[in-house]
Scaffold this active site. Structure first.
Site, short mmCIF file in Angstrom:
data_model
loop_
_atom_site.label_atom_id
_atom_site.label_comp_id
_atom_site.label_asym_id
_atom_site.label_seq_id
_atom_site.Cartn_x
_atom_site.Cartn_y
_atom_site.Cartn_z
CB ILE A 223 -1.04 0.09 1.23
CG1 ILE A 223 -1.68 -1.44 1.44
CG2 ILE A 223 -1.59 1.09 1.11
CD1 ILE A 223 -2.63 -1.53 0.51
N PRO A 224 1.10 1.92 -1.24
CG PRO A 224 0.86 2.79 -3.39
CD PRO A 224 0.49 1.64 -2.43
CB CYS A 225 0.98 5.16 2.88
SG CYS A 225 2.23 4.16 3.79
CG HIS A 226 6.04 5.40 -0.89
ND1 HIS A 226 5.69 4.06 -0.81
CD2 HIS A 226 6.67 5.78 -2.09
CE1 HIS A 226 5.80 3.79 -2.03
NE2 HIS A 226 6.41 4.67 -2.78
#
Length: 145
Positions: free
Chosen positions: A112-115
């Site tokens: 989950i690419p929350c960056h």
């Protein structure tokens, strides 16, 4: 089980999983050991360097319904691109703070690419630390745009 994957750009991922299902992901900028563990998990995480995405099953029951909505929206952000907390909040008809709180509890960074979610004023926070967020964004900007 634990699988460790090292990326060429300086981030090491420690993946906790049951067979092929991920239960938690930790990121570090320290070189721990050589890549090792479950071959399928290693292969899927290594695909991040080629495609900017990781497709692997994870324990969705660890998430709230709101987190699932936020994470689904965040997963749609393409590699090398970013969105603000406010943009995601507007899409979900909630507040930027609520989006930030959901992302703060993301047990699956990179999957989950929350960056890729930033503040309208600065880079924003990241559970693994700002230096790792910068490494990830830098890598994606240089490889996927």
């Amino acid at each position: 089980m634990i699988t460790i994957v090292q990326f060429s750009f300086g981030v090491t991922v420690i993946v906790e999983h049951i067979d092929n299902t991920v239960t938690k992901v930790n990121l570090t900028a320290e070189k721990l050991v050589e890549t090792k563990g479950h071959p399928l998990i290693v292969k899927r995480f290594q695909a991040y360097e080629k495609y900017g995405k990781i497709i692997v099953p994870f324990k969705k029951e660890l998430l709230t319904p709101f987190q699932l909505k936020v994470f689904s929206t965040v997963t749609a952000i393409p590699p090398g691109k970013t969105a603000t907390y406010g943009q995601i909040a507007k899409t979900l008809k909630t507040s930027p703070r609520a989006v930030g709180q959901a992302l703060k509890r993301n047990p699956f960074p990179i999957i989950i690419p929350c960056h890729r979610v930033i503040s309208s004023r600065n880079i924003g926070g990241f559970s693994a630390g700002i230096s790792i967020k910068k490494l990830l964004l830098n890598f994606e900007t240089n490889h996927f745009i």
